[in-house]
Design a protein around this motif. Structure first.
Motif, PDB file in Angstrom:
ATOM      1  N   ARG A  11      69.586   0.531  67.372  1.00  9.53           N
ATOM      2  CA  ARG A  11      70.145   1.813  67.807  1.00  9.53           C
ATOM      3  C   ARG A  11      70.796   2.526  66.626  1.00  9.53           C
ATOM      4  N   ALA A  12      71.594   1.809  65.852  1.00  9.87           N
ATOM      5  CA  ALA A  12      72.269   2.404  64.699  1.00  9.87           C
ATOM      6  C   ALA A  12      71.252   2.875  63.653  1.00  9.87           C
ATOM      7  N   PHE A  13      70.213   2.081  63.440  1.00 14.95           N
ATOM      8  CA  PHE A  13      69.170   2.467  62.490  1.00 14.95           C
ATOM      9  C   PHE A  13      68.471   3.747  62.951  1.00 14.95           C
ATOM     10  N   ARG A 151      69.630   1.308  57.351  1.00 18.95           N
ATOM     11  CA  ARG A 151      70.445   2.377  57.949  1.00 18.95           C
ATOM     12  C   ARG A 151      71.251   3.069  56.852  1.00 18.95           C
ATOM     13  N   ALA A 152      71.905   2.286  56.011  1.00 21.89           N
ATOM     14  CA  ALA A 152      72.689   2.840  54.906  1.00 21.89           C
ATOM     15  C   ALA A 152      71.795   3.624  53.949  1.00 21.89           C
ATOM     16  N   GLN A 153      70.626   3.113  53.717  1.00 24.87           N
ATOM     17  CA  GLN A 153      69.687   3.784  52.835  1.00 24.87           C
ATOM     18  C   GLN A 153      69.275   5.140  53.401  1.00 24.87           C
ATOM     19  N   LEU A 154      69.006   5.200  54.704  1.00 19.11           N
ATOM     20  CA  LEU A 154      68.667   6.476  55.340  1.00 19.11           C
ATOM     21  C   LEU A 154      69.816   7.470  55.218  1.00 19.11           C
ATOM     22  N   LEU A 155      71.017   7.023  55.519  1.00 21.54           N
ATOM     23  CA  LEU A 155      72.168   7.926  55.477  1.00 21.54           C
ATOM     24  C   LEU A 155      72.428   8.437  54.064  1.00 21.54           C
ATOM     25  N   ALA A 156      72.049   7.652  53.057  1.00 22.68           N
ATOM     26  CA  ALA A 156      72.200   8.094  51.673  1.00 22.68           C
ATOM     27  C   ALA A 156      71.262   9.249  51.340  1.00 22.68           C
ATOM     28  N   VAL A 158      70.837  11.864  53.242  1.00 22.29           N
ATOM     29  CA  VAL A 158      71.418  13.115  53.709  1.00 22.29           C
ATOM     30  C   VAL A 158      72.128  13.753  52.529  1.00 22.29           C
ATOM     31  N   ALA A 159      71.867  15.026  52.295  1.00 19.59           N
ATOM     32  CA  ALA A 159      72.478  15.713  51.151  1.00 19.59           C
ATOM     33  C   ALA A 159      73.980  15.461  51.143  1.00 19.59           C
ATOM     34  N   GLY A 160      74.486  15.008  50.015  1.00 21.19           N
ATOM     35  CA  GLY A 160      75.901  14.703  49.901  1.00 21.19           C
ATOM     36  C   GLY A 160      76.231  13.291  50.338  1.00 21.19           C
ATOM     37  N   GLY A 161      75.240  12.560  50.859  1.00 20.49           N
ATOM     38  CA  GLY A 161      75.489  11.185  51.291  1.00 20.49           C
ATOM     39  C   GLY A 161      75.732  10.293  50.090  1.00 20.49           C
ATOM     40  N   GLU A 162      76.502   9.260  50.303  1.00 21.75           N
ATOM     41  CA  GLU A 162      76.795   8.335  49.215  1.00 21.75           C
ATOM     42  C   GLU A 162      75.663   7.334  49.058  1.00 21.75           C
ATOM     43  N   ARG A 163      75.337   7.028  47.812  1.00 21.50           N
ATOM     44  CA  ARG A 163      74.342   5.998  47.532  1.00 21.50           C
ATOM     45  C   ARG A 163      74.989   4.645  47.790  1.00 21.50           C
ATOM     46  N   PRO A 164      74.286   3.744  48.459  1.00 23.24           N
ATOM     47  CA  PRO A 164      74.832   2.401  48.632  1.00 23.24           C
ATOM     48  C   PRO A 164      75.106   1.763  47.269  1.00 23.24           C
ATOM     49  N   VAL A 165      76.164   1.027  47.173  1.00 23.40           N
ATOM     50  CA  VAL A 165      76.599   0.449  45.907  1.00 23.40           C
ATOM     51  C   VAL A 165      75.545  -0.435  45.278  1.00 23.40           C
ATOM     52  N   ASP A 166      74.854  -1.242  46.079  1.00 21.45           N
ATOM     53  CA  ASP A 166      73.917  -2.207  45.506  1.00 21.45           C
ATOM     54  C   ASP A 166      72.464  -1.767  45.635  1.00 21.45           C
ATOM     55  N   ALA A 167      72.217  -0.459  45.727  1.00 21.09           N
ATOM     56  CA  ALA A 167      70.856   0.027  45.931  1.00 21.09           C
ATOM     57  C   ALA A 167      69.913  -0.380  44.804  1.00 21.09           C
ATOM     58  N   SER A 168      70.395  -0.441  43.584  1.00 21.05           N
ATOM     59  CA  SER A 168      69.507  -0.764  42.469  1.00 21.05           C
ATOM     60  C   SER A 168      69.050  -2.209  42.481  1.00 21.05           C
ATOM     61  N   GLY A 173      63.367   0.947  47.858  1.00 21.99           N
ATOM     62  CA  GLY A 173      63.905   1.612  49.014  1.00 21.99           C
ATOM     63  C   GLY A 173      64.903   0.813  49.802  1.00 21.99           C
ATOM     64  N   SER A 174      65.290  -0.337  49.353  1.00 17.95           N
ATOM     65  CA  SER A 174      66.168  -1.190  50.141  1.00 17.95           C
ATOM     66  C   SER A 174      67.575  -1.227  49.571  1.00 17.95           C
ATOM     67  N   THR A 175      68.517  -1.663  50.395  1.00 15.41           N
ATOM     68  CA  THR A 175      69.900  -1.760  49.944  1.00 15.41           C
ATOM     69  C   THR A 175      70.463  -3.151  50.144  1.00 15.41           C
ATOM     70  N   HIS A 176      69.613  -4.145  50.368  1.00 21.22           N
ATOM     71  CA  HIS A 176      70.143  -5.430  50.804  1.00 21.22           C
ATOM     72  C   HIS A 176      69.691  -6.662  50.032  1.00 21.22           C
ATOM     73  N   ALA A 177      68.885  -6.516  49.010  1.00 17.58           N
ATOM     74  CA  ALA A 177      68.332  -7.712  48.380  1.00 17.58           C
ATOM     75  C   ALA A 177      69.399  -8.625  47.804  1.00 17.58           C
ATOM     76  N   SER A 178      70.427  -8.050  47.207  1.00 18.43           N
ATOM     77  CA  SER A 178      71.437  -8.911  46.598  1.00 18.43           C
ATOM     78  C   SER A 178      72.184  -9.728  47.645  1.00 18.43           C
ATOM     79  N   LYS A 179      72.195  -9.273  48.884  1.00 17.96           N
ATOM     80  CA  LYS A 179      72.879  -9.996  49.953  1.00 17.96           C
ATOM     81  C   LYS A 179      71.928 -10.880  50.750  1.00 17.96           C
TER      82      LYS A 179
END
Length: 189
Positions: A11-13, A151-156, A158-168, A173-179
């Motif tokens: 739902r959140a995604f 979900r965090a990646q999608l919200l990033a 949105v214009a002005g959205g913050e990039r997830p800290v660990d996106a690189s 396209g993912s924000t979770h590999a390090s975790k």
């Protein structure tokens, strides 16, 4: 297994996907990351692979879990085209979420959920998992890591959205590999 957390994660995604679709402007993802449709296609492919693993396990079949197709650009583009774009992808993921929640809820026994599946999970050309993973762990990883990360990646986007800290550190396209790997280890062990 209570499907409520999985249902809430989907739902959140999907809420995030609707937020991006309703935004008057979105940002172009940095090189190597995915756009909205690619993220949706990826989640659709991961969901389909998880549904396959759950169904095969419930039917007594032998199955594996391999996410390589969900990372392949040609496959992502084909899924986008077959689904008819963003709206079709959101509907596809919504229906897959309903199916997976129904299949992984009270229909599976603890023995089935604890069935180890040979798994190969990659992210950004890095092997995260190459070995047996209990079905329960795959479902929990989808719930607690995969869907929230995308979900965090999608919200990033949105214009002005913050990039997830660990996106690189993540798969394209993912924000979770390090975790993901530590979470898989924690969930499996």
């Amino acid at each position: 297994m209570d499907p409520t957390p999985l249902r809430e994660a989907y739902r959140a995604f999907l809420d995030a996907a609707r937020t991006v679709a309703a935004s008057p402007t979105t940002t172009v993802p940095p090189p190597g990351e995915w756009n909205t449709d690619q993220i949706l296609a990826h989640v659709s492919l991961v969901s389909a692979a998880t549904i396959t693993a759950v169904s095969s396990t419930a039917s007594g079949g032998v199955t594996t879990y391999d996410n390589r197709l969900a990372l392949d650009t040609w496959t992502l583009d084909r899924v986008i085209a077959l689904a008819g774009g963003t709206t079709g992808l959101r509907e596809r993921v919504r229906h897959q979420a309903e199916a997976l929640c129904a299949l992984s809820g009270p229909t599976l026994s603890d023995t089935e959920l604890d069935t180890p599946l040979p798994a190969l999970l990659l992210s950004h050309d890095t092997v995260l998992v190459n070995g047996p993973v209990p079905l329960r762990t795959l479902i929990t990883g989808l719930t607690e890591v995969e869907l929230p990360g995308h979900r965090a990646q999608l919200l990033a986007l949105v214009a002005g959205g913050e990039r997830p800290v660990d996106a690189s550190a993540a798969c394209p396209g993912s924000t979770h590999a390090s975790k993901y790997r530590p979470d898989m280890d924690k969930l499996a062990g």
